[in-house]
Enzyme design. Structure first.
Site, PDB file in Angstrom:
ATOM      1  N   GLY A 184     -11.015 -14.525  10.783  1.00 39.25           N
ATOM      2  CA  GLY A 184     -11.082 -14.902   9.376  1.00 39.25           C
ATOM      3  C   GLY A 184     -10.585 -16.303   9.142  1.00 39.25           C
ATOM      4  N   ALA A 185     -10.865 -16.797   7.955  1.00 38.90           N
ATOM      5  CA  ALA A 185     -10.420 -18.137   7.576  1.00 38.90           C
ATOM      6  C   ALA A 185      -8.957 -18.104   7.169  1.00 38.90           C
ATOM      7  CB  ALA A 185     -11.271 -18.653   6.423  1.00 38.90           C
ATOM      8  N   PRO A 196      -7.205 -10.611   2.644  1.00 41.14           N
ATOM      9  CA  PRO A 196      -6.510  -9.472   2.029  1.00 41.14           C
ATOM     10  C   PRO A 196      -7.032  -8.153   2.598  1.00 41.14           C
ATOM     11  CG  PRO A 196      -8.085 -10.399   0.484  1.00 41.14           C
ATOM     12  CD  PRO A 196      -8.102 -11.283   1.689  1.00 41.14           C
ATOM     13  N   VAL A 197      -6.166  -7.458   3.321  1.00 36.55           N
ATOM     14  CA  VAL A 197      -6.594  -6.380   4.205  1.00 36.55           C
ATOM     15  C   VAL A 197      -7.199  -5.190   3.467  1.00 36.55           C
ATOM     16  CG1 VAL A 197      -4.328  -5.231   4.338  1.00 36.55           C
ATOM     17  CG2 VAL A 197      -5.948  -5.061   6.247  1.00 36.55           C
ATOM     18  N   ASP A 198      -6.689  -4.832   2.298  1.00 33.32           N
ATOM     19  CA  ASP A 198      -7.227  -3.670   1.590  1.00 33.32           C
ATOM     20  C   ASP A 198      -8.683  -3.897   1.203  1.00 33.32           C
ATOM     21  OD1 ASP A 198      -4.566  -2.168   1.257  1.00 33.32           O
ATOM     22  OD2 ASP A 198      -4.131  -4.105   0.338  1.00 33.32           O
ATOM     23  N   SER A 253      -4.617  -2.261   8.317  1.00 38.76           N
ATOM     24  CA  SER A 253      -3.193  -2.221   8.684  1.00 38.76           C
ATOM     25  C   SER A 253      -2.308  -1.892   7.500  1.00 38.76           C
ATOM     26  CB  SER A 253      -2.762  -3.546   9.308  1.00 38.76           C
ATOM     27  OG  SER A 253      -3.052  -4.633   8.449  1.00 38.76           O
ATOM     28  N   ARG A 261       9.447  -3.273   7.730  1.00 40.19           N
ATOM     29  CA  ARG A 261      10.439  -4.234   7.234  1.00 40.19           C
ATOM     30  C   ARG A 261      11.452  -3.544   6.328  1.00 40.19           C
ATOM     31  NH1 ARG A 261       5.817  -8.728   5.863  1.00 40.19           N
ATOM     32  NH2 ARG A 261       6.020  -9.996   7.772  1.00 40.19           N
ATOM     33  N   HIS A 266      13.727   6.917   6.507  1.00 42.86           N
ATOM     34  CA  HIS A 266      12.367   7.338   6.174  1.00 42.86           C
ATOM     35  C   HIS A 266      12.048   6.891   4.751  1.00 42.86           C
ATOM     36  CE1 HIS A 266      12.521   9.600   9.876  1.00 42.86           C
ATOM     37  NE2 HIS A 266      13.641  10.173   9.457  1.00 42.86           N
ATOM     38  N   HIS A 302      -1.336  -4.445   0.113  1.00 41.48           N
ATOM     39  CA  HIS A 302      -0.536  -5.256   1.034  1.00 41.48           C
ATOM     40  C   HIS A 302      -0.463  -6.647   0.417  1.00 41.48           C
ATOM     41  CE1 HIS A 302       1.194  -7.098   4.497  1.00 41.48           C
ATOM     42  NE2 HIS A 302       0.131  -7.859   4.735  1.00 41.48           N
TER      43      HIS A 302
END
Length: 325
Positions: free
Chosen positions: A87-88, A129-131, A151, A159, A176, A183
Site C-alpha cells: 500500500g501507499a 485503514p485496515v477495517d 489485523s 498494547r 484480559h 483501528h
C-alpha cells in the site's frame, strides 16, 4: 461461484508487500516456525529477492525449516493464507481519505491478481485503514466474509494489556481486556468486561486502593496515541503489528480457535450490520468461526456505535467517488 476451503495443509503463507511491516512479518514467521512455506511478493523484485536471501541465511538458527522463495501471484493458488501489507504511505498534508482512495486502487489490482491464480484460502489484511481495506478485499475477492480478516485492534489490545500489566505489576498474559472498534482514533477499551486474572477490573480497583480508576483513561490515551509516538520517534511501527499478524496466522494454520480482536464483518452483533470492524472473534483454520458478542455498558455501546458510523460514513464517501468498493 463461491469456492470452498481447500483441505490441503501445505501451511503456505504468501506475503504481498515487503516494506517495514511485510518484512518484519516474514522475519517473525520464520523465527517462530509458524509456516512450512513462505512466499515473498513485492513490486520491487530486487527488494523481495534480497529479503529472501537474508531470511534463508538465518535458517540454521530458526526452530524449524521454512521453505522461503521470491514468488509471483501464481504461488497464491496453493496458499493457505495471503497477507496483504502492500500500500501507499501517507504523505504530509494527505488526509486519511486520500490514503484510502489510493490504497483501494492498489488493493483492487492485488486482490484480482491473487484470485486469478485460483486462490482458495484466507486473506489477512494488514494495510491501513485496515477495517475498510478488509471490507474492500472481501468485495473484490468474492470470498465468504469469514475468510477475509483484518489485523483489527489486535495490536491495540496487546498494547492495552501491556500497559495495564505495567501499571498493576502483573504479567500482561493475565490481563484480559479488549480494545474494539475502528483501528484508529475511534477505538475504545471495554473496561466493563476487563479482568485481572478472573477478577473483574472494577472489583480489583476497589480491593486495591493504590490504583485509581481515573488512571485508566490516561492509560488508554497512551494506547490510542502509541502509534503516533512511535512514528514520531522512529518513522514507522512494524515490530508490534508484525507479531500480531503472526499470532493471527498461527491461529489460522494451527486451527487454534483462539479469541482475538480482528477486523471482521458484523451481521447484527453489537447492534451493527454490513460493517467490517474489530471485535472479539474466534479464529480457526476456516477464518472467523464466530463473533463473541460481549455485553457493553451504555457508554461503551454509544462509543462503539460512533465508531461504526464513522466507518460506514467513510465507506459511503468512497462509494461516491466511483470506486466499486
Amino acid at each position: 461461484m463461491v469456492r470452498t476451503p481447500s483441505k490441503a495443509k501445505r501451511d503456505r503463507v504468501v506475503v504481498i508487500g515487503t516494506g517495514h511491516v511485510g518484512s518484519s512479518y516474514a522475519f517473525a514467521l520464520m523465527n517462530q516456525g509458524v509456516a512450512k512455506e513462505l512466499v515473498i511478493i513485492d513490486i520491487d523484485q530486487e527488494k523481495a529477492s534480497g529479503d529472501v536471501m537474508d531470511l534463508n541465511h538465518g535458517q540454521a538458527f530458526a526452530p524449524s525449516v521454512t521453505s522461503i522463495w521470491h514468488g509471483n501471484y501464481e504461488d497464491c493458488k496453493e496458499a493457505d493464507v495471503v497477507c496483504i501489507s502492500a500500500g501507499a504511505n501517507q504523505k504530509p498534508g494527505e488526509t486519511r481519505l486520500d490514503l484510502l482512495e489510493k490504497n483501494v486502487i492498489i488493493f483492487k489490482e492485488v486482490v484480482d491478481a491473487v484470485m486469478a491464480s485460483g486462490f482458495n484460502g484466507i486473506f489477512l489484511v494488514a494495510t491501513n485503514p485496515v477495517d475498510l481495506l478488509t471490507q474492500a478485499t472481501q468485495v473484490f475477492s468474492g470470498l465468504p466474509k469469514k475468510r477475509v480478516i483484518g489485523s483489527g485492534t489486535t495490536l491495540d489490545t496487546a498494547r492495552l494489556r501491556f500497559m495495564l500489566g505495567e501499571y498493576f505489576q502483573i504479567s500482561a498474559k493475565h490481563v484480559h481486556a479488549y480494545v474494539v472498534g475502528e483501528h484508529g482514533d475511534s477505538a475504545l477499551p471495554l473496561w466493563s468486561t476487563a479482568t485481572i486474572g478472573n477478577v473483574p477490573l472494577s472489583q480489583y480497583l476497589l480491593r486495591n486502593r493504590a490504583y485509581k480508576k481515573a488512571d485508566l483513561d490516561d492509560i488508554f490515551t497512551n494506547v490510542r496515541d502509541a502509534a503516533y509516538e512511535i512514528i514520531h520517534k522512529k518513522g514507522a511501527t512494524y515490530y508490534g503489528i508484525a507479531m500480531s499478524l503472526v499470532r493471527i496466522t498461527k491461529a489460522l494454520l494451527k486451527n487454534e480457535h483462539a479469541v482475538m480482536t480482528v477486523s471482521t464483518f458484523l451481521n447484527g452483533e453489537f447492534g451493527a450490520k454490513e460493517v467490517c470492524i474489530a471485535v472479539p472473534a474466534i479464529v480457526n483454520r476456516n477464518g472467523v468461526r464466530e463473533v463473541l458478542e460481549l455485553k457493553l455498558n451504555d457508554i461503551e455501546r454509544q462509543q462503539f456505535t460512533e465508531s461504526v458510523q464513522m466507518l460506514k460514513g467513510t465507506y459511503k464517501t468512497i462509494m461516491q467517488t466511483g470506486h466499486s468498493f
